[in-house]
Scaffold this motif. Structure first.
Motif, short mmCIF file in Angstrom:
data_model
loop_
_atom_site.label_atom_id
_atom_site.label_comp_id
_atom_site.label_asym_id
_atom_site.label_seq_id
_atom_site.Cartn_x
_atom_site.Cartn_y
_atom_site.Cartn_z
N THR A 259 0.87 -1.19 0.00
CA THR A 259 0.00 0.00 0.00
C THR A 259 0.90 1.24 0.00
O THR A 259 2.07 1.18 0.39
N ARG A 260 0.34 2.35 -0.40
CA ARG A 260 1.07 3.62 -0.36
C ARG A 260 0.08 4.72 0.01
O ARG A 260 -0.98 4.84 -0.60
N THR A 261 0.43 5.51 1.02
CA THR A 261 -0.48 6.55 1.53
C THR A 261 0.04 7.94 1.19
O THR A 261 1.25 8.20 1.26
N VAL A 262 -0.92 8.81 0.83
CA VAL A 262 -0.60 10.23 0.64
C VAL A 262 -1.51 11.03 1.57
O VAL A 262 -2.70 10.74 1.66
N ARG A 263 -0.94 11.99 2.25
CA ARG A 263 -1.73 12.83 3.16
C ARG A 263 -1.59 14.28 2.72
O ARG A 263 -0.48 14.72 2.40
N ALA A 264 -2.72 15.01 2.72
CA ALA A 264 -2.67 16.43 2.33
C ALA A 264 -3.69 17.21 3.13
O ALA A 264 -4.75 16.68 3.49
N THR A 265 -3.37 18.47 3.39
CA THR A 265 -4.37 19.35 4.00
C THR A 265 -4.93 20.26 2.90
O THR A 265 -4.30 20.48 1.87
N PHE A 266 -6.15 20.76 3.17
CA PHE A 266 -6.84 21.63 2.21
C PHE A 266 -7.44 22.80 2.98
O PHE A 266 -7.66 22.72 4.19
N ARG A 267 -7.72 23.86 2.25
CA ARG A 267 -8.32 25.02 2.91
C ARG A 267 -9.76 24.70 3.33
O ARG A 267 -10.22 25.12 4.37
N THR A 268 -10.46 23.95 2.50
CA THR A 268 -11.87 23.65 2.80
C THR A 268 -12.15 22.16 2.59
O THR A 268 -11.45 21.48 1.83
N MET A 269 -13.24 21.72 3.23
CA MET A 269 -13.68 20.34 3.04
C MET A 269 -14.10 20.10 1.58
O MET A 269 -13.88 19.03 1.02
N ALA A 314 -9.28 21.13 6.33
CA ALA A 314 -9.67 19.72 6.16
C ALA A 314 -8.42 18.93 5.83
O ALA A 314 -7.40 19.49 5.40
N LEU A 315 -8.50 17.63 6.06
CA LEU A 315 -7.35 16.76 5.74
C LEU A 315 -7.86 15.53 4.98
O LEU A 315 -8.95 15.03 5.27
N LEU A 316 -7.08 15.12 4.01
CA LEU A 316 -7.44 13.92 3.23
C LEU A 316 -6.30 12.92 3.31
O LEU A 316 -5.13 13.29 3.12
N LEU A 317 -6.66 11.68 3.61
CA LEU A 317 -5.69 10.57 3.56
C LEU A 317 -6.13 9.66 2.44
O LEU A 317 -7.28 9.19 2.43
N GLU A 336 0.14 14.09 -7.14
CA GLU A 336 -0.03 15.17 -8.14
C GLU A 336 -1.46 15.71 -8.15
O GLU A 336 -1.69 16.92 -8.18
N ILE A 337 -2.42 14.78 -8.10
CA ILE A 337 -3.83 15.20 -8.15
C ILE A 337 -4.18 16.03 -6.91
O ILE A 337 -4.84 17.06 -6.99
N LEU A 338 -3.73 15.57 -5.76
CA LEU A 338 -4.06 16.29 -4.52
C LEU A 338 -3.45 17.70 -4.54
O LEU A 338 -4.10 18.68 -4.16
N ARG A 339 -2.21 17.78 -5.03
CA ARG A 339 -1.57 19.10 -5.11
C ARG A 339 -2.32 19.99 -6.09
O ARG A 339 -2.61 21.16 -5.81
N ALA A 340 -2.68 19.43 -7.24
CA ALA A 340 -3.34 20.22 -8.29
C ALA A 340 -4.72 20.73 -7.83
O ALA A 340 -5.21 21.74 -8.33
N ARG A 341 -5.33 20.01 -6.88
CA ARG A 341 -6.67 20.38 -6.39
C ARG A 341 -6.58 21.25 -5.16
O ARG A 341 -7.55 21.36 -4.40
N GLY A 343 -4.27 20.87 -2.56
CA GLY A 343 -3.66 20.24 -1.39
C GLY A 343 -2.33 20.88 -1.07
O GLY A 343 -1.56 21.20 -1.96
N PHE A 344 -2.08 21.12 0.21
CA PHE A 344 -0.77 21.64 0.61
C PHE A 344 -0.30 20.84 1.82
O PHE A 344 -1.06 20.04 2.37
N ASP A 345 0.98 21.07 2.18
CA ASP A 345 1.56 20.25 3.24
C ASP A 345 1.37 18.77 2.90
O ASP A 345 0.96 17.96 3.73
N VAL A 346 1.67 18.44 1.63
CA VAL A 346 1.41 17.08 1.13
C VAL A 346 2.60 16.17 1.45
O VAL A 346 3.75 16.57 1.29
N GLU A 347 2.29 14.96 1.92
CA GLU A 347 3.35 13.99 2.18
C GLU A 347 2.98 12.66 1.57
O GLU A 347 1.84 12.20 1.72
N ARG A 348 3.93 12.02 0.92
CA ARG A 348 3.72 10.67 0.37
C ARG A 348 4.67 9.72 1.09
O ARG A 348 5.87 10.01 1.18
#
Ligand SMILES: Cc1cc2nc3c(=O)[nH]c(=O)nc-3n(C[C@H](O)[C@H](O)[C@H](O)COP(=O)(O)OP(=O)(O)OC[C@H]3O[C@@H](n4cnc5c(N)ncnc54)[C@H](O)[C@@H]3O)c2cc1C
Length: 498
Positions: A259-269, A314-317, A336-341, A343-348
Motif C-alpha cells: 500500500t502507499r499513503t498520501v496525506r494532504a491538507t486543504f483550505r476547505t472540506m 480539512a485533511l485527506l488521507l 499530483e492530483i491532490l496538489r493540483a486540487r 492540497g498543501f503540506d502534502v506527504e507521500r
C-alpha cells in the motif's frame, strides 16, 4: 535511503483501529428495553434442560457473572437470565426449540462490540455466546474461499487467510474484537470498503439455525448462484433477528502486495472532497480515502499529536494498494492530483514507518476527542459521496445551533461519515440538546439522498428512527418476513421495530 513501503492492506486497518477498551461509551440511549421481570429462562427446570444441551461447564446462571453479556459498545446494561455457549448448530437448534416450546427470548452474541445494542437481551431470556464456535474449517486457495465458524474474530480470519496469500477485505475498526458472525449479522463495513465493498460482497454461503430450530444451508461456494430467493443476503445484515449463523463460506481475493499513503491538507472540506471524483477520472480507486474536518484537526492539534498549517480546514488521507510497482506509480499520481486540487503540506509515504506516521492523525482522533465530553454520540451517516461536504456543513450548523461540539471524519470514498456529537454524561440538559442534534443530522442525511446508518445497523438504539429512513410499506414487508420466519418472536426481540 529510506526503505520502500511494502505495508500490507492490514496496516491501513491497524492505523485507524480504535481500541475498544479505550472507547468512551457511545451511550446513544433513546429507548429502554421493556424488560419483563423474568421469563421461563429463569426457571430451574428450563435451566436443567439447557445444561443437558450444552453441558454444565457451558452455561452461566450466576447473576454476578452476567455483566459482560449484558452490554455491547453502547454500554447500557440489560441482564440476561442465562448465558449458554453451544458448540455447534445442533445444540443451537435444540436451545431454540426449547425456547419455542416454553417461550423465552434468545439473543445471539458475537464479540459484543456492536454500536446499536444488537447483542443485548433487552427483553431478558438467554444469550447465546458463539465464543466456542471459533474454528476456521478450511481455506481453499483454488476456490478462493474460507469456511469458518461464526466465533472467529475478524482479525484472526484476516491473519489466517493472509498467511496463505489471500485477502478478506472487510475491516471494521473493531476487527480485533468483533466476530465474523457479528460482522455478517451487521453487514459490517470499514475503511477498505470504498474499493472492496462491505461484508455482504464476500458472503457466499451460510449455515443458519432458523428461529423455529430448523438448520438450513444457503448459497454455496460459487460466486455465481441464482437459484431461488437469495437467502444468504436475507440473513446478511439481519441483526440476529432471522436466524443464528453457525457457519459461513466467505469469498477471498489475492492479497495485494503493498500500500502507499498520501496525506494532504486543504483550505476547505469541499476542496478535499473534490479530489475524490478527480481520482476516479484518473482511473485510480484508492483502498482508503478518509477525511477529517476542521474540528477534527483542532482536536488532534489540541492533543499535541500534530501541528497543521494555519489555513488548514480539512485533511485527506488517500491510500492505494496493488503490486510494489503499481503503488509507486499510483502514489505519485495521487500526490499530483491532490496538489493540483489545492492540497498543501502534502506527504507521500516512502517507508513502512512513514505509512504509520501519516495515519497517526487518524489513529489519535478517538482518544483525543475524549477531552471534549464524556459522552460521544457516534453516528455513522451515509450519503452519496458527492454530498459529503454538505452533510458535514449541515452537521456543523446543527451542532452550532444547539451549542454542541461535533467532530466529523470518515470514509469519503463511500460517503460514510462518522458524525460525533460530544456532551457530558452527567449533564441532562446537554444530552437532550445533543439528541436533538442526532435526530436533525439523521434528517440531513436523508434529505441529501442518504440514510441513518452505513455500517452500525439499527438494534434498539436507532429503532425509534427507522420510520425516518424507511416507508411504512418497507417496514411492513420486513415485519412480515420476520413473522414468517419467527412466528413466536423469540429471536432478538425488542430490536429494529420497537
Ligand atoms: C471501536 C469500534 C469501532 C467500530 N468500527 C466499525 C467499523 O469500522 N465498521 C463497522 O461496520 N462497524 C464498526 N463497529 C461496530 C461493530 O463492531 C460491528 O457492527 C461488528 O460487526 C459487531 O460484531 P460483534 O461480533 O461484536 O457483534 P455483536 O455486537 O456481538 O452482535 C451484533 C449483532 O449481531 C448478532 N449476531 C452476532 N453473532 C451472530 C450469529 N452468529 N448469528 C446471527 N446473529 C449474530 C447479534 O445478535 C447482534 O444483533 C465498531 C465498533 C466499535 C466499538
Amino acid at each position: 535511503m529510506s526503505r520502500q513501503s511494502t505495508a500490507t492492506p492490514s496496516s491501513i486497518t491497524e492505523a485507524v483501529s480504535d481500541s475498544v477498551a479505550d472507547t468512551p461509551p457511545s451511550g446513544v440511549s433513546f429507548v429502554r428495553g421493556t424488560r419483563r421481570a423474568t421469563t421461563p429462562a429463569s426457571d430451574d427446570g428450563v435451566r436443567a434442560r439447557l445444561r443437558e444441551i450444552v453441558g454444565d461447564e457451558n452455561i452461566i446462571v450466576d447473576p454476578n457473572r452476567f455483566e459482560p453479556y449484558s452490554q455491547d459498545a453502547v454500554k447500557e446494561k440489560f441482564a440476561p437470565e442465562a448465558v449458554v455457549f453451544p458448540a455447534n448448530a445442533v445444540e443451537i437448534s435444540a436451545i431454540i426449540m426449547l425456547a419455542n416450546e416454553v417461550g423465552f427470548p434468545v439473543t445471539a452474541r458475537g464479540g459484543g462490540v456492536g454500536y446499536t445494542g444488537g447483542a443485548v437481551p433487552v427483553e431478558g431470556g438467554i444469550v447465546i455466546g458463539t465464543d466456542r464456535m471459533n474454528r476456521i474449517k478450511e481455506i481453499n486457495f483454488d476456490d478462493l474461499c474460507v469456511v469458518t465458524e461464526p466465533g472467529v474474530t475478524t482479525y484472526d480470519l484476516q491473519q489466517a487467510v493472509e498467511a496463505e496469500g489471500l485477502f478478506y477485505p472487510p475491516d471494521p475498526s473493531s476487527y480485533k474484537e468483533s466476530f465474523i458472525g457479528g460482522n455478517i449479522a451487521e453487514n459490517a463495513g470499514g475503511i477498505r470498503c470504498a474499493k472492496y465493498g462491505v461484508t455482504k460482497h464476500y458472503v457466499l454461503g451460510l449455515e443458519v439455525v432458523l428461529p423455529t430450530g430448523e438448520i438450513i444451508k444457503t448459497g454455496g461456494r460459487t460466486t455465481k448462484n441464482v437459484v431461488g430467493f437469495d437467502l444468504t443476503m436475507l440473513m446478511t445484515g439481519s441483526e440476529g433477528m432471522l436466524g443464528i449463523i453457525t457457519e459461513a463460506t466467505l469469498r477471498l481475493i489475492p492479497l495485494p502486495e503493498a500500500t502507499r499513503t498520501v496525506r494532504a491538507t486543504f483550505r476547505t472540506m469541499r476542496e478535499a472532497c473534490e479530489c475524490v471524483p478527480a481520482l476516479t477520472r484518473a482511473r485510480i480507486t484508492p483502498v482508503a480515502l478518509e477525511v477529517l474536518d476542521a474540528r477534527a484537526l483542532e482536536v488532534v492539534e489540541a492533543a499535541g499529536v500534530l501541528k497543521f498549517p494555519e489555513d488548514a480546514g480539512a485533511l485527506l488521507l488517500a491510500a492505494v494498494d496493488g503490486s510494489v510497482d503499481e503503488v509507486e506509480k499510483d502514489g505519485r499520481q495521487v500526490e499530483e492530483i491532490l496538489r493540483a486540487r489545492g492540497g498543501f503540506d502534502v506527504e507521500r509515504a516512502a517507508s513502512v514507518e512513514d505509512e504509520q506516521r501519516l495515519w497517526d492523525v487518524r489513529r489519535s482522533l478517538s482518544s483525543a476527542i475524549k477531552r471534549y465530553g464524556t459522552l460521544k454520540l457516534n453516528n455513522d451517516l451515509v450519503v452519496p459521496r458527492s454530498r459529503v461536504p454538505e452533510l458535514i456543513e449541515r452537521a456543523t450548523e446543527i451542532a452550532d445551533k444547539h451549542q454542541t461540539f461535533v467532530v466529523n471524519f470518515g470514509h469519503v470514498g463511500d460517503g460514510n461519515i462518522h458524525v460525533n456529537f460530544m456532551c457530558d454524561r452527567e449533564d441532562a440538559e446537554a444530552i437532550a440538546r445533543t439528541r436533538l442534534c442526532v435526530k436533525e443530522s439523521f434528517q440531513a442525511a436523508i434529505d441529501l439522498g442518504g440514510t441513518i446508518s452505513g455500517e452500525h445497523g439499527i438494534g434498539y438504539v436507532k429503532a425509534p428512527y427507522l420510520s425516518m429512513a424507511l416507508s411504512p410499506a418497507e417496514i411492513e414487508t420486513m415485519k412480515r418476513i420476520k413473522h414468517a420466519l419467527d412466528p413466536r418472536g423469540i429471536l432478538n426481540p425488542g430490536k429494529m421495530f420497537v
